[in-house]
Motif scaffolding. Structure first.
Motif, PDB file in Angstrom:
ATOM      1  N   ILE A  15       0.881  -1.240  -0.228  1.00 49.32           N
ATOM      2  CA  ILE A  15      -0.123   0.035   0.066  1.00 49.32           C
ATOM      3  C   ILE A  15       0.878   1.281   0.044  1.00 49.32           C
ATOM      4  N   LEU A  16       1.940   1.137   0.863  1.00 44.25           N
ATOM      5  CA  LEU A  16       2.777   2.516   0.881  1.00 44.25           C
ATOM      6  C   LEU A  16       3.436   2.512  -0.390  1.00 44.25           C
ATOM      7  N   PHE A  17       4.052   1.366  -0.994  1.00 42.25           N
ATOM      8  CA  PHE A  17       4.580   1.765  -2.286  1.00 42.25           C
ATOM      9  C   PHE A  17       3.614   2.281  -3.229  1.00 42.25           C
ATOM     10  N   ARG A  18       2.501   1.802  -3.407  1.00 46.21           N
ATOM     11  CA  ARG A  18       1.325   2.336  -4.343  1.00 46.21           C
ATOM     12  C   ARG A  18       1.261   3.733  -4.003  1.00 46.21           C
ATOM     13  N   LEU A  19       1.215   4.235  -2.883  1.00 47.94           N
ATOM     14  CA  LEU A  19       0.951   5.717  -2.539  1.00 47.94           C
ATOM     15  C   LEU A  19       2.080   6.614  -2.997  1.00 47.94           C
ATOM     16  N   GLN A  20       3.502   5.728  -2.803  1.00 46.02           N
ATOM     17  CA  GLN A  20       4.737   6.647  -3.052  1.00 46.02           C
ATOM     18  C   GLN A  20       4.770   6.475  -4.628  1.00 46.02           C
ATOM     19  N   SER A  21       4.501   5.469  -5.274  1.00 48.65           N
ATOM     20  CA  SER A  21       4.391   5.408  -6.818  1.00 48.65           C
ATOM     21  C   SER A  21       3.621   6.513  -7.374  1.00 48.65           C
ATOM     22  N   ASP A  22       2.426   6.616  -7.012  1.00 47.31           N
ATOM     23  CA  ASP A  22       1.355   7.804  -7.389  1.00 47.31           C
ATOM     24  C   ASP A  22       1.908   9.023  -7.228  1.00 47.31           C
ATOM     25  N   GLU A  23       2.779   9.139  -6.100  1.00 42.84           N
ATOM     26  CA  GLU A  23       3.320  10.542  -5.810  1.00 42.84           C
ATOM     27  C   GLU A  23       4.537  10.865  -6.873  1.00 42.84           C
ATOM     28  N   TRP A  24       5.528   9.776  -6.961  1.00 46.23           N
ATOM     29  CA  TRP A  24       6.481   9.976  -7.976  1.00 46.23           C
ATOM     30  C   TRP A  24       5.889  10.251  -9.228  1.00 46.23           C
ATOM     31  N   ARG A  25       4.863   9.456  -9.781  1.00 46.53           N
ATOM     32  CA  ARG A  25       4.274   9.826 -10.838  1.00 46.53           C
ATOM     33  C   ARG A  25       3.640  11.236 -11.135  1.00 46.53           C
ATOM     34  N   GLN A  26       3.130  11.582 -10.246  1.00 48.17           N
ATOM     35  CA  GLN A  26       2.728  13.224 -10.008  1.00 48.17           C
ATOM     36  C   GLN A  26       3.583  14.026 -10.239  1.00 48.17           C
ATOM     37  N   THR A  27       4.859  13.873  -9.403  1.00 47.14           N
ATOM     38  CA  THR A  27       6.011  14.765  -9.407  1.00 47.14           C
ATOM     39  C   THR A  27       6.768  14.855 -10.799  1.00 47.14           C
ATOM     40  N   THR A  28       6.910  13.460 -11.277  1.00 42.23           N
ATOM     41  CA  THR A  28       7.526  13.432 -12.723  1.00 42.23           C
ATOM     42  C   THR A  28       6.587  14.239 -13.828  1.00 42.23           C
ATOM     43  N   ASP A  29       5.168  13.898 -13.706  1.00 45.74           N
ATOM     44  CA  ASP A  29       4.294  14.608 -14.728  1.00 45.74           C
ATOM     45  C   ASP A  29       4.470  16.138 -14.486  1.00 45.74           C
ATOM     46  N   MET A  30       4.676  16.641 -13.246  1.00 48.04           N
ATOM     47  CA  MET A  30       4.780  18.115 -12.844  1.00 48.04           C
ATOM     48  C   MET A  30       5.897  18.673 -13.788  1.00 48.04           C
ATOM     49  N   LEU A  31       7.215  17.949 -13.428  1.00 45.38           N
ATOM     50  CA  LEU A  31       8.231  18.237 -14.068  1.00 45.38           C
ATOM     51  C   LEU A  31       8.299  18.326 -15.266  1.00 45.38           C
ATOM     52  N   ARG A  32       7.742  17.263 -16.004  1.00 45.73           N
ATOM     53  CA  ARG A  32       7.826  17.391 -17.296  1.00 45.73           C
ATOM     54  C   ARG A  32       6.763  18.415 -18.199  1.00 45.73           C
ATOM     55  N   GLY A  33       5.856  18.475 -17.619  1.00 45.95           N
ATOM     56  CA  GLY A  33       4.728  19.288 -18.042  1.00 45.95           C
ATOM     57  C   GLY A  33       5.202  20.874 -18.005  1.00 45.95           C
ATOM     58  N   ILE A  34       6.119  21.234 -16.886  1.00 45.98           N
ATOM     59  CA  ILE A  34       6.779  22.538 -16.799  1.00 45.98           C
ATOM     60  C   ILE A  34       7.551  22.501 -17.549  1.00 45.98           C
ATOM     61  N   LEU A  35       8.739  21.985 -17.479  1.00 47.85           N
ATOM     62  CA  LEU A  35      10.032  22.274 -18.046  1.00 47.85           C
ATOM     63  C   LEU A  35      10.033  21.835 -19.659  1.00 47.85           C
ATOM     64  N   GLU A  36       9.037  21.212 -19.985  1.00 51.55           N
ATOM     65  CA  GLU A  36       9.059  20.929 -21.511  1.00 51.55           C
ATOM     66  C   GLU A  36       7.941  21.770 -22.379  1.00 51.55           C
ATOM     67  N   ASP A  37       7.499  22.827 -21.523  1.00 53.12           N
ATOM     68  CA  ASP A  37       6.565  23.786 -22.030  1.00 53.12           C
ATOM     69  C   ASP A  37       7.348  24.719 -22.819  1.00 53.12           C
ATOM     70  N   THR A  38       7.647  24.571 -24.215  1.00 53.35           N
ATOM     71  CA  THR A  38       8.452  25.474 -24.977  1.00 53.35           C
ATOM     72  C   THR A  38       7.822  27.098 -25.212  1.00 53.35           C
ATOM     73  N   SER A  39       6.578  26.984 -24.957  1.00 52.49           N
ATOM     74  CA  SER A  39       5.752  28.315 -24.944  1.00 52.49           C
ATOM     75  C   SER A  39       6.351  29.294 -24.063  1.00 52.49           C
ATOM     76  N   GLN A  40       7.115  28.864 -23.179  1.00 49.72           N
ATOM     77  CA  GLN A  40       7.694  29.706 -22.133  1.00 49.72           C
ATOM     78  C   GLN A  40       9.108  29.633 -22.103  1.00 49.72           C
ATOM     79  N   SER A  41       9.643  30.871 -21.904  1.00 52.87           N
ATOM     80  CA  SER A  41      11.313  30.891 -21.882  1.00 52.87           C
ATOM     81  C   SER A  41      11.781  30.026 -20.514  1.00 52.87           C
TER      82      SER A  41
END
Length: 213
Positions: A69-95
């Motif tokens: 259960i704890l691993f699933r919670l952590q995995s979900d948190e990892w995925r959300q953080t990675t998605d946030m990182l990708r969504g922001i840093l790969e947004d080439t509409s911003q400098s």
């Protein structure tokens, strides 16, 4: 001495029907509440099942133990953080500086909003920190940051870009952890994130202005 095996942390099976999905969702929501309230040391499958309003037997159909259960919670948190990182840093509409500022604000706010959960998951980390999924998510985050640094500092030597990327990740993690150790107001979060973003962006601007990148 033989190495002690890690506990089974994968789910027993994946839910396929809506009813099963609802049960897993209820278990995970209850688990997050129990973890935040009780901490990793007092976290048990019995408490989670009671909070979710399901039997322990039903819980065990999908999660063999509390580590899973704890691993699933952590995995979900990892995925959300990675998605946030990708969504922001790969947004080439911003400098690049705009993206960095957005990332700092998003990261600091998420650290403050999820402080109790983060502390509890860190306490449970020995159960899963060496799992293949943990290495994969770290590698994915490193690639996203490395690609961003190559774009933001194209004329800077690769070794320097790697150092800057590592400094960025380490600084965000350490500072975010310390800042979120007590409740913060929206104004405090905005002021702190602004100051940190100014510091990070100034560092990159200085690197770009140096001879040879």
């Amino acid at each position: 001495m033989a190495k002690r095996p890690n506990p089974l942390i994968s789910s027993r099976k994946q839910p396929k029907q809506a009813r099963s999905n609802d049960l897993v969702s209820a278990v995970l929501e209850a688990a997050a509440q129990v973890l935040a309230a009780e901490g990793a040391q007092r976290f048990t499958t019995a408490r989670v099942a009671e909070k979710a309003g399901v039997s322990v037997g039903s819980l065990y159909q999908y999660f063999p133990n509390k580590a899973a259960i704890l691993f699933r919670l952590q995995s979900d948190e990892w995925r959300q953080t990675t998605d946030m990182l990708r969504g922001i840093l790969e947004d080439t509409s911003q400098s690049p500086p705009q993206r960095l500022r957005t990332l700092v604000h998003a990261f600091v706010r998420s650290e403050c909003e999820e402080a109790d959960m983060r502390v509890a998951l860190n306490d449970a980390a020995p159960l899963y920190r060496d799992a293949p999924e943990a290495h994969e998510v770290r590698a994915a985050g490193a690639r996203i940051v490395a690609d961003f640094m190559a774009e933001a500092l194209p004329d800077t030597p690769a070794s320097v870009r790697a150092l800057v990327g590592d400094l960025l990740k380490t600084t965000l993690s350490a500072v975010g952890k310390e800042f979120s150790e007590r409740p913060r107001s929206d104004e405090e979060i905005e002021t702190y994130a602004d100051a940190m973003a100014d510091m990070v962006c100034a560092y990159l601007a200085d690197l770009r202005s140096r001879p040879g990148g």
